[in-house]
Enzyme design. Structure first.
Site, PDB file in Angstrom:
ATOM      1  N   TYR A  17       9.067  18.959 -15.057  1.00 26.95           N
ATOM      2  CA  TYR A  17       9.655  19.272 -16.367  1.00 26.95           C
ATOM      3  C   TYR A  17      11.177  19.363 -16.333  1.00 26.95           C
ATOM      4  O   TYR A  17      11.812  19.445 -17.381  1.00 26.95           O
ATOM      5  CB  TYR A  17       9.104  20.604 -16.894  1.00 26.95           C
ATOM      6  N   HIS A  22      12.816  19.563 -23.427  1.00 28.85           N
ATOM      7  CA  HIS A  22      12.474  20.962 -23.691  1.00 28.85           C
ATOM      8  C   HIS A  22      13.266  21.909 -22.791  1.00 28.85           C
ATOM      9  O   HIS A  22      13.341  23.104 -23.072  1.00 28.85           O
ATOM     10  CB  HIS A  22      10.969  21.159 -23.472  1.00 28.85           C
ATOM     11  N   TYR A  68       5.697  29.621 -18.234  1.00 26.26           N
ATOM     12  CA  TYR A  68       5.732  28.452 -19.115  1.00 26.26           C
ATOM     13  C   TYR A  68       6.425  28.846 -20.408  1.00 26.26           C
ATOM     14  O   TYR A  68       6.573  30.025 -20.731  1.00 26.26           O
ATOM     15  CB  TYR A  68       4.329  27.868 -19.318  1.00 26.26           C
TER      16      TYR A  68
END
EC number: 3.1.1.29
Length: 195
Positions: A17, A22, A68
């Site tokens: 990620y 994001h 998360y």
């Protein structure tokens, strides 16, 4: 205006990620840490990477939650409670779909706009929305059904350059925030648009 004592960069953990849209909030905090000459280190007590930095002679805690995204409030709540930091003393940096790449803006309060990280932080701060945000534009895919894949995808090189330019300007504006005040920081940042 309260002095900002905690700056948070929202992200999902893990190498897969790290370069996704994001994680734009975390990129900003990483850049702040770099210019302050501090290293973000894992701290299980606060569920994230933390550092104590000095900006324009003022102490500030930096935090990137390693939960998360939808559990970001756990980290923010833990650190804010321990250091008795109020919502008005918190700045949360996050990716913003409703602004194009190359733009970033400060904002006080407001809703979560569908952002799961903000949603959880608001919940963990006893529904107090009165914290500052740094909204980092990443653009919108044009269809709400494509948002999840979009924010969890990597930006093309040109868009990435624009996002990074806005983050650099946000870092400079953050220095102005500590040296002068939020109004001057906003004036500078809100007139910036990378091309």
């Amino acid at each position: 205006m309260s002095e900002i004592k905690l700056i948070v960069g929202l992200a999902n953990p893990g190498a897969e990620y790290a370069q996704t849209r994001h994680n734009a909030g975390a990129w900003y905090v990483q850049e702040l840490a770099r210019i302050c000459g501090v290293t973000l280190v894992p701290d299980s007590k606060y569920f994230g990477l933390t550092a104590r930095a000095v900006l324009q002679g003022k102490d500030v805690r930096l935090l990137i939650p390693t939960t998360y995204m939808n559990l970001s409030g756990k980290a923010v709540g833990a650190l804010a409670n321990f250091f008795r930091i109020t919502p008005e003393e918190i700045l949360v940096a996050h990716d913003e779909l409703d602004m194009p790449p190359g733009v970033a803006k400060f904002k006080l309060g407001g809703g979560h706009g569908g952002h799961n990280g903000l949603k959880d932080i608001i919940a963990k701060l006893a529904n107090d929305k009165n914290f500052y945000r740094l909204r980092i534009g990443i653009g919108h895919p044009g269809d709400k059904n494509q948002v999840s894949g979009y924010v969890l995808g990597k930006a093309p090189a040109k868009e990435q350059e624009l996002i990074e330019a806005a983050i650099d300007e946000a870092v400079r504006s953050t220095e102005i925030l500590y040296k002068e005040n939020m109004v001057k920081a906003m004036t500078r940042l809100h007139s910036f648009k990378a091309e």
